[in-house]
Scaffold this motif. Structure first.
Motif, PDB file in Angstrom:
ATOM      1  N   ARG A 309     -18.846  -0.036-103.710  1.00 13.36           N
ATOM      2  CA  ARG A 309     -20.520  -0.161-104.233  1.00 13.36           C
ATOM      3  C   ARG A 309     -20.348  -0.976-105.566  1.00 13.36           C
ATOM      4  NH1 ARG A 309     -25.811   1.602-102.841  1.00 13.36           N
ATOM      5  NH2 ARG A 309     -27.274   1.414-104.758  1.00 13.36           N
ATOM      6  N   PRO A 310     -20.431  -2.287-105.592  1.00  9.99           N
ATOM      7  CA  PRO A 310     -20.118  -3.035-106.908  1.00  9.99           C
ATOM      8  C   PRO A 310     -21.102  -2.334-107.965  1.00  9.99           C
ATOM      9  CG  PRO A 310     -20.502  -4.356-104.966  1.00  9.99           C
ATOM     10  CD  PRO A 310     -20.947  -3.210-104.567  1.00  9.99           C
ATOM     11  N   ALA A 311     -20.568  -2.810-109.325  1.00 15.58           N
ATOM     12  CA  ALA A 311     -21.305  -2.127-110.297  1.00 15.58           C
ATOM     13  C   ALA A 311     -22.831  -2.990-110.477  1.00 15.58           C
ATOM     14  CB  ALA A 311     -20.480  -2.669-111.535  1.00 15.58           C
ATOM     15  N   VAL A 349     -37.889   7.209-111.079  1.00 16.65           N
ATOM     16  CA  VAL A 349     -37.732   8.177-109.838  1.00 16.65           C
ATOM     17  C   VAL A 349     -36.652   7.814-108.912  1.00 16.65           C
ATOM     18  CG1 VAL A 349     -38.729   9.172-107.677  1.00 16.65           C
ATOM     19  CG2 VAL A 349     -40.241   9.042-109.573  1.00 16.65           C
ATOM     20  N   LEU A 350     -35.677   8.759-108.863  1.00 14.94           N
ATOM     21  CA  LEU A 350     -34.343   8.258-108.191  1.00 14.94           C
ATOM     22  C   LEU A 350     -34.336   9.143-106.772  1.00 14.94           C
ATOM     23  CD1 LEU A 350     -31.776   8.679-111.136  1.00 14.94           C
ATOM     24  CD2 LEU A 350     -32.797   6.322-110.211  1.00 14.94           C
ATOM     25  N   THR A 351     -33.536   8.955-105.982  1.00 17.21           N
ATOM     26  CA  THR A 351     -33.205   9.738-104.695  1.00 17.21           C
ATOM     27  C   THR A 351     -32.150  10.598-104.978  1.00 17.21           C
ATOM     28  OG1 THR A 351     -34.441   8.370-103.311  1.00 17.21           O
ATOM     29  CG2 THR A 351     -33.124   9.646-102.343  1.00 17.21           C
ATOM     30  N   HIS A 352     -32.150  11.876-104.478  1.00 14.46           N
ATOM     31  CA  HIS A 352     -31.176  12.900-104.556  1.00 14.46           C
ATOM     32  C   HIS A 352     -30.587  12.661-103.101  1.00 14.46           C
ATOM     33  CE1 HIS A 352     -29.678  17.319-104.676  1.00 14.46           C
ATOM     34  NE2 HIS A 352     -28.826  16.604-105.028  1.00 14.46           N
ATOM     35  N   PRO A 394     -22.286  19.900-109.047  1.00 16.96           N
ATOM     36  CA  PRO A 394     -21.221  18.670-109.157  1.00 16.96           C
ATOM     37  C   PRO A 394     -20.837  18.180-107.525  1.00 16.96           C
ATOM     38  CG  PRO A 394     -20.909  20.692-110.415  1.00 16.96           C
ATOM     39  CD  PRO A 394     -22.110  21.002-109.488  1.00 16.96           C
ATOM     40  N   GLY A 395     -20.884  17.064-107.573  1.00 19.87           N
ATOM     41  CA  GLY A 395     -20.449  16.087-106.500  1.00 19.87           C
ATOM     42  C   GLY A 395     -21.785  15.581-105.826  1.00 19.87           C
ATOM     43  N   ASP A 396     -23.018  15.919-106.618  1.00 22.45           N
ATOM     44  CA  ASP A 396     -24.062  15.209-105.666  1.00 22.45           C
ATOM     45  C   ASP A 396     -24.277  13.766-106.387  1.00 22.45           C
ATOM     46  OD1 ASP A 396     -25.135  17.578-104.778  1.00 22.45           O
ATOM     47  OD2 ASP A 396     -26.915  17.944-106.044  1.00 22.45           O
ATOM     48  N   THR A 397     -25.125  13.093-105.336  1.00 21.61           N
ATOM     49  CA  THR A 397     -25.283  11.577-105.620  1.00 21.61           C
ATOM     50  C   THR A 397     -26.734  11.285-105.956  1.00 21.61           C
ATOM     51  OG1 THR A 397     -23.497  10.894-104.220  1.00 21.61           O
ATOM     52  CG2 THR A 397     -24.943   9.024-104.674  1.00 21.61           C
ATOM     53  N   LEU A 398     -26.980  10.566-106.909  1.00 24.26           N
ATOM     54  CA  LEU A 398     -28.238   9.972-107.173  1.00 24.26           C
ATOM     55  C   LEU A 398     -28.318   8.580-107.055  1.00 24.26           C
ATOM     56  CD1 LEU A 398     -29.017  11.808-110.450  1.00 24.26           C
ATOM     57  CD2 LEU A 398     -30.157  12.397-107.994  1.00 24.26           C
ATOM     58  N   VAL A 404     -26.832   5.539-100.990  1.00 20.95           N
ATOM     59  CA  VAL A 404     -25.477   5.532-101.063  1.00 20.95           C
ATOM     60  C   VAL A 404     -24.748   7.013-101.264  1.00 20.95           C
ATOM     61  CG1 VAL A 404     -25.350   5.395-103.589  1.00 20.95           C
ATOM     62  CG2 VAL A 404     -23.204   4.764-102.105  1.00 20.95           C
ATOM     63  N   GLN A 405     -23.907   7.495-100.727  1.00 20.99           N
ATOM     64  CA  GLN A 405     -23.257   8.825-100.851  1.00 20.99           C
ATOM     65  C   GLN A 405     -21.866   8.523-101.318  1.00 20.99           C
ATOM     66  OE1 GLN A 405     -25.189  12.122 -99.539  1.00 20.99           O
ATOM     67  NE2 GLN A 405     -23.601  12.489-101.208  1.00 20.99           N
TER      68      GLN A 405
END
Length: 550
Positions: A309-311, A349-352, A394-398, A404-405
């Motif tokens: 996933r590009p910066a 607001v992000l997505t967990h 630890p290891g979770d993505t936002l 994206v995961q």
């Protein structure tokens, strides 16, 4: 450290341009790296020296000599101050202007060197773009250094090598270089070369310019060491035979093909090498400049499907550490997240990704050791602290907008086990809450079974010192002192639910469920495990990730 300095755009980051151009420019300013080493190689001292030379602090915390000794900014826990070792990883973010005029933001992650805390170090290495491998000049490569290098190799993390403690008696520099190449397969390409043998550190030959950089000691190494740059034609008069020997050895290195090459460094085939004395602040400026000039900037992260996933993509980050107990006045938890792409704005607001639920970033902070300040904006490569983030592990993505995961962080295979029991029955609630907090942070793995019940969970750890940390924190932070009873198990394997009943009836075997739902079977010895597998070939047992593996 002021927030406006960290976030001030350079001439190349005008807000008038497209948003993606701003993200690209800010990402290029970032250098995110970890310092790794065997215990007592001087890692926290080097971390302190880097911060000192960046003019973020005015005096190093590690004042040498027993009288008046203070803790470094990266070692803030009471146990760290008492023992003089790093127990937990620490994030330090600060601005740095290189002599070339280049403005950078440094995200430095100090890691525990002790093997008992390998899991914490592994988590940190998932969040960096480069590593500084610190080696003791007298001891060379040591076991924990080799394990950490292997993690870097498997994760394709470029390594800058630093030979530290050159102010003390040590080995021949050419011998150390040969050892590095023969044992880890990286060809060292020295950028500096010591002038003076180990124990008589006069300065370094800068192999890029040919100049002699002469250092001057300061009282106790508390201040940045003054440097004098002497041209090659005047260097012999300043250092005599020591200079001549350094020049001769540098020429041998060039003849042997050991000159620096950027492509092979980024390709993890070579390692630029420098000589320092972190305790005296010798050679630290050179390391800072190398990090700015040569270390890779953030360039995106690989997701679970192996796609980068590009910066410049919409915001995403992954949590690599959760820490509580940083401030006794506030019972909050900080989730450390590495920004992988896009722009972070506090309050959005992000997505967990794990739950698909919204996550509000109202309490976002910039972290400098134990110190914290409100953070409004962050860019790829930055480490942000999310306070009171009880749902994060630890290891979770936002992420924002585009899902994206990122790959999860595996738990290591534990080798030490102990039953934890509260010593004060009136502290039942505190005991339960404390155990839950320790397992969420990953201080220890927590195992449970119907046989032992909720009041006697089992701690599982890579090393026994993790038990000491857990016990100390339960008493000091949760006011729920515990007793620990060692269990006679040394090997753990993952099992399938359908085999639990059969396994539970076996002698010298005990079955538990880990917090993440994995069923673990504990064996007293590896020979007991081998015998069981030989007698029961239809029962499938899976190995867990060992410390040092990927």
């Amino acid at each position: 450290m002021t927030e406006d300095i960290l976030q001030a755009p350079t001439a190349a980051t005008s807000t008038d341009g497209p948003a993606t151009s701003r993200v690209t420019a800010e990402a290029r300013r970032r250098r995110t790296f970890a310092v790794i080493s065997h215990p007592d190689a001087g890692k926290s001292t080097l971390t302190e020296a880097l911060v000192l030379h960046a003019n973020v602090i005015t005096e190093a915390g590690a004042i040498h000599g027993k009288a008046g000794r203070r803790a470094t900014v990266s070692d803030w826990m009471e146990m760290e101050k008492a023992r003089g070792i790093s127990i937990t990883s620490t994030a330090l973010q600060f601005p740095y202007r290189a002599p070339s005029g280049q403005d950078c933001v440094i995200n430095l992650l100090d890691t525990p060197g002790h093997a008992d805390f390998s899991e914490d170090t592994y988590r940190v290495l998932t969040a960096v773009d480069c590593a500084v491998m610190l080696i003791d000049a007298a001891k060379g490569l040591e076991p924990q250094t080799l394990k950490l290098f292997e993690v870097c190799r498997l994760r394709r993390i470029p390594i800058i090598t630093v030979i530290n403690k050159w102010d003390r008696p040590g080995r021949d520099p050419l011998e150390l270089i040969d050892e590095i190449q023969s044992r880890i397969g990286l060809r060292p390409t020295p950028l500096t070369w010591p002038v003076g043998i180990a124990g008589d550190f006069k300065g370094v030959l800068d192999r890029r310019t040919g100049n002699f950089i002469r250092f001057t000691r300061t009282a106790g190494g508390a201040k940045a060491a003054p440097e004098e740059h002497i041209t090659p034609d005047r260097a012999h008069a300043a250092a005599g035979d020591d200079w001549d020997n350094a020049v001769e050895e540098s020429e041998l290195l060039s003849a042997d093909g050991s000159d620096y090459d950027q492509d092979t460094f980024l390709g993890c085939e070579t390692t630029p090498l420098l000589f320092t004395s972190a305790a005296l602040n010798f050679g630290v400026n050179q390391l800072l400049d190398v990090l700015v000039q040569l270390a890779p900037a953030p360039h995106g992260q690989l997701d679970t499907e192996g796609h980068r996933r590009p910066a410049e993509s919409p915001f995403s980050a992954f949590v690599f550490k959760v820490q509580a107990g940083m401030d006794s006045a506030h019972r909050d938890r900080i989730a450390y997240a590495r920004v992988c792409s896009g722009t972070f704005e506090r309050g959005e607001v992000l997505t967990h990704a794990t739950t698909g639920k919204p996550f509000v970033t109202k309490y976002a902070q910039s972290v400098f050791g134990q110190q914290r300040s409100t953070l409004d904006t962050a860019w790829p490569g930055d480490v942000i602290g999310l306070a009171n983030a009880n749902v994060l592990r630890p290891g979770d993505t936002l992420y924002r907008d585009v899902p994206v995961q990122y790959p999860p962080i595996p738990s290591f295979s534990p080798e030490h086990f102990a039953v934890a029991r509260g010593t004060d029955p009136s502290k039942h609630k505190q005991f339960r809450k404390g155990i839950e907090q320790l397992e969420q942070e990953g201080v220890v793995q927590v195992l449970r079974s119907d046989r032992r019940g909720d009041q006697a969970p089992v701690f599982a750890a890579v090393g026994p010192m993790q038990f000491e940390v857990a016990s100390h924190r339960m008493a000091a932070e949760m006011s729920a002192p515990i007793s620990l009873e060692s269990l006679p198990y040394t090997v753990a394997r993952a099992a399938s639910p359908e085999d639990v009943d059969f396994l539970s009836r076996q002698p010298s075997v005990e079955v538990f469920t880990r917090t993440d739902g994995v069923i673990l079977v504990l064996f007293s010895t590896k020979w007991r495990l081998e015998g069981f597998q030989r007698d029961n070939p239809n029962v499938v047992l899976q190995s867990l990730v060992a410390a040092g593996d990927d």
